[in-house]
Design a protein around this motif. Structure first.
Motif, PDB file in Angstrom:
ATOM      1  N   ARG A   1      -2.277 -17.987   4.647  1.00  0.00           N
ATOM      2  CA  ARG A   1      -2.225 -18.436   3.376  1.00  0.00           C
ATOM      3  C   ARG A   1      -1.898 -17.520   1.836  1.00  0.00           C
ATOM      4  N   SER A   2      -2.904 -17.222   1.261  1.00  0.00           N
ATOM      5  CA  SER A   2      -2.584 -16.257   0.028  1.00  0.00           C
ATOM      6  C   SER A   2      -0.970 -15.075   0.252  1.00  0.00           C
ATOM      7  N   GLU A   3      -1.654 -13.763   1.181  1.00  0.00           N
ATOM      8  CA  GLU A   3      -0.765 -13.094   1.549  1.00  0.00           C
ATOM      9  C   GLU A   3       1.378 -13.795   1.535  1.00  0.00           C
ATOM     10  N   MET A   4       0.940 -15.020   2.318  1.00  0.00           N
ATOM     11  CA  MET A   4       2.498 -15.205   2.147  1.00  0.00           C
ATOM     12  C   MET A   4       2.793 -15.632   1.100  1.00  0.00           C
ATOM     13  N   ILE A   5       1.811 -16.714   0.219  1.00  0.00           N
ATOM     14  CA  ILE A   5       2.365 -16.723  -1.289  1.00  0.00           C
ATOM     15  C   ILE A   5       2.813 -15.782  -2.108  1.00  0.00           C
ATOM     16  N   SER A   6       1.710 -14.586  -2.310  1.00  0.00           N
ATOM     17  CA  SER A   6       2.126 -12.964  -2.651  1.00  0.00           C
ATOM     18  C   SER A   6       3.021 -12.414  -2.432  1.00  0.00           C
ATOM     19  N   GLY A   7       3.957 -12.984  -1.030  1.00  0.00           N
ATOM     20  CA  GLY A   7       5.023 -11.651  -1.158  1.00  0.00           C
ATOM     21  C   GLY A   7       4.664 -10.637  -0.278  1.00  0.00           C
ATOM     22  N   GLY A   8       3.456 -11.123   1.138  1.00  0.00           N
ATOM     23  CA  GLY A   8       2.799  -9.840   1.825  1.00  0.00           C
ATOM     24  C   GLY A   8       4.243  -9.174   2.856  1.00  0.00           C
ATOM     25  N   ARG A   9       4.925 -10.130   3.014  1.00  0.00           N
ATOM     26  CA  ARG A   9       5.978  -9.681   4.333  1.00  0.00           C
ATOM     27  C   ARG A   9       6.726  -8.201   3.243  1.00  0.00           C
ATOM     28  N   ARG A  10       6.550  -7.785   2.435  1.00  0.00           N
ATOM     29  CA  ARG A  10       7.713  -7.152   1.663  1.00  0.00           C
ATOM     30  C   ARG A  10       6.695  -5.933   0.698  1.00  0.00           C
ATOM     31  N   LYS A  11       5.557  -6.122   0.728  1.00  0.00           N
ATOM     32  CA  LYS A  11       4.723  -5.334   0.094  1.00  0.00           C
ATOM     33  C   LYS A  11       4.557  -4.034   0.794  1.00  0.00           C
ATOM     34  N   MET A  12       4.914  -3.448   0.330  1.00  0.00           N
ATOM     35  CA  MET A  12       5.124  -2.074   0.790  1.00  0.00           C
ATOM     36  C   MET A  12       3.645  -1.341   1.580  1.00  0.00           C
ATOM     37  N   ALA A  13       2.658  -1.543   1.251  1.00  0.00           N
ATOM     38  CA  ALA A  13       1.747  -1.553   1.617  1.00  0.00           C
ATOM     39  C   ALA A  13       0.925  -1.370   2.591  1.00  0.00           C
ATOM     40  N   LEU A  14       1.119  -2.925   2.751  1.00  0.00           N
ATOM     41  CA  LEU A  14       1.289  -3.578   3.724  1.00  0.00           C
ATOM     42  C   LEU A  14       2.378  -3.699   5.293  1.00  0.00           C
ATOM     43  N   LEU A  15       3.245  -3.124   4.706  1.00  0.00           N
ATOM     44  CA  LEU A  15       4.049  -3.220   5.932  1.00  0.00           C
ATOM     45  C   LEU A  15       3.983  -1.169   6.649  1.00  0.00           C
TER      46      LEU A  15
END
Length: 228
Positions: free
Chosen positions: A102-116
């Protein structure tokens, strides 16, 4: 294990159908979503980074047999750097299928460069474990596409080029100064100024400091070329 409709569609986008679907599920599971019964993709990311590196090293050697190590190294770095990995991940809409807490979803994780960037490496490892090196190589070369052939244009990033410009004129290295930050915490926008000791300066905005520095350096280089 039966894959969801989104993951089946993702298989089509990467051109690989998994014999062991659990590998794909693990590859798209971020650490924020892991639990005692659910593995995350960090170990796959570690492996995928090495597979990607080997594929790109081999591809560069085959495409330019006469290139020196000094010529190959910056090309290699441009192809495997996190920004490039994230670009590829966005092109195949990897963010859509990521399993995030949930925390990553709220913080825009689907768009983060490092995460992608990390996630595409995990997907590479999943394909490697599922079908071997040749399958992983075929997928990587398909997804990276023309980048491998045009990498010379990207091999020297703008910050390096600007520093070399300054050194050639016996100037101090450029300085990068954050002049502003706007937007919410989960989607910040940084304004960075690239400055030379002679007074020339250019500013740029981007969602990360690193990207803003690169953009500012690019702008300043263009300004310097116009002046000359």
């Amino acid at each position: 294990m039966k894959l969801s409709g989104d993951l089946k569609a993702f298989e089509g986008r990467i051109g690989h159908q998994f014999s062991d679907p659990a590998l794909l599920v693990r590859a798209v599971t971020h650490a924020s979503m892991s639990s005692a019964n659910r593995d995350d993709n960090q170990r796959l990311e570690f492996l995928g980074d090495r597979v990607l590196g080997l594929v790109m090293a081999q591809a560069l050697l085959e495409r330019d047999p006469g290139a020196s190590e000094g010529q190959l190294a910056p090309r290699f770095n441009a192809l495997v750097r996190k920004e490039t990995c994230a670009e590829v991940a966005r092109e195949i809409d990897l963010g859509k299928v990521l399993k995030l807490g949930r925390s990553e979803m709220i913080s825009g994780g689907r768009r983060k460069m490092a995460l992608l960037g990390d996630a595409i490496e995990a997907v590479i490892a999943a394909v490697y474990l599922d079908a071997g090196f040749d399958a992983a190589m075929a997928m990587i070369l398909q997804l990276w596409g023309s980048r491998v052939d045009t990498v010379e244009d990207d091999a020297r990033d703008a910050k390096t080029a600007l520093q070399e410009w300054a050194q050639a004129r016996k100037l101090q290295p450029p300085k990068y100064v954050q002049t502003d930050r706007s937007g919410p915490d989960h989607a910040p926008v940084f304004t960075i100024a690239a400055r030379l000791e002679t007074g020339e300066e250019a500013q740029a905005m981007a969602p990360s400091k690193r990207a803003a520095e690169q953009a500012a350096a690019t702008s300043l280089l263009a300004q310097l070329e116009n002046d000359t």
